[in-house]
Design an enzyme around this catalytic site. Structure first.
Site, short mmCIF file in Angstrom:
data_model
loop_
_atom_site.label_atom_id
_atom_site.label_comp_id
_atom_site.label_asym_id
_atom_site.label_seq_id
_atom_site.Cartn_x
_atom_site.Cartn_y
_atom_site.Cartn_z
CB SER A 121 -0.93 0.01 1.15
OG SER A 121 -1.99 0.86 1.10
CG ASP A 175 -7.11 -2.10 -3.10
OD1 ASP A 175 -7.75 -1.41 -2.04
OD2 ASP A 175 -5.96 -2.41 -2.92
CG HIS A 206 -5.85 -2.20 0.55
ND1 HIS A 206 -5.05 -1.98 -0.56
CD2 HIS A 206 -5.21 -1.85 1.74
CE1 HIS A 206 -4.07 -0.98 0.01
NE2 HIS A 206 -4.17 -1.06 1.23
#
Length: 227
Positions: A121, A175, A206
């Protein structure tokens, strides 16, 4: 293999004694260096050379998207559109921190060419931002559920040293945090610049999934083969 939290603000795991290969792994927004500790036994294969995994803690800072709530982050997030109003100063400060982490491994006897820069991320965004700018060739850059930040200025700041460094990018098709199109857009930009990007998409949100870990292990196997 022992786990230890060192005073420099990192969690470290060594798979065997005297590692001369390192994986620097940057966590995502609001997490910390402990977040990806569990992935080590799932990822590492017995035939690999001794590795040191370095999981640094990002500094605590107020996050605009979350109403100024302080949390660990590599840079501020202004809004849901991650490509707009980017915190360039914060990103550049964290690039400096990644440079320090790389230098620390070199001081401990790990050649730069044996360092894999990895992140999830926001951490994956930093792995791309710092890795592309690093002045010496890295073993690989890994960006999971991530995107390339400040892409418009990265074109002129990339280092020729990492023009041929293999890049692994993986994303969840569903996501809701970092939309997959952001990863795809970054992948396309990197390929346009001539970088080799090994791209993977998974039916997930995610997160990280077992197939992704297996695919990443296959990718790293090529980096560690014959070492």
């Amino acid at each position: 293999a022992g786990v230890r939290e060192v005073t420099s603000g990192c969690v470290e795991i060594e798979t065997a004694a005297n590692p001369r290969h390192a994986v620097i792994w940057l966590h995502g927004l609001g997490a910390d260096g402990h977040d990806f500790e569990p992935i080590v036994p799932q990822l590492v294969r017995p035939e690999w050379p001794p590795l040191r995994f370095v999981f640094p803690h990002a500094p605590v800072r107020p996050i605009s998207l979350n109403g100024g709530l302080p949390m660990r982050a590599w840079y501020d997030i202004a809004g849901f559109d991650l490509a707009q109003r980017q915190d360039e100063a914060g990103i550049r400060a964290s690039i400096g921190e990644v440079e320090r982490l790389i230098a620390c491994e070199v001081e401990r006897g790990v050649p730069i060419a044996n360092i894999v820069l990895t992140g999830f991320s926001q951490g994956g965004a930093m792995a791309l931002a710092a890795g592309l700018r690093h002045a010496h060739p890295l073993a690989a850059i890994v960006a999971l559920s991530a995107y390339l930040p400040i892409a418009e200025v990265t074109a002129g700041e990339r280092s020729d040293a990492n023009a041929a460094t293999p890049i692994f990018m993986a994303h969840g098709a569903f996501d809701p945090v970092v939309a997959q199109y952001l990863g795809e857009r970054s992948r396309d930009q990197l390929r346009e610049w001539g970088h080799h990007v090994d791209w993977h998409s998974y039916s997930m949100a995610h997160q990280v999934c077992p197939q992704e870990i297996a695919d990443l292990a296959d990718f790293l196997e090529q980096r560690f083969k014959g070492c």
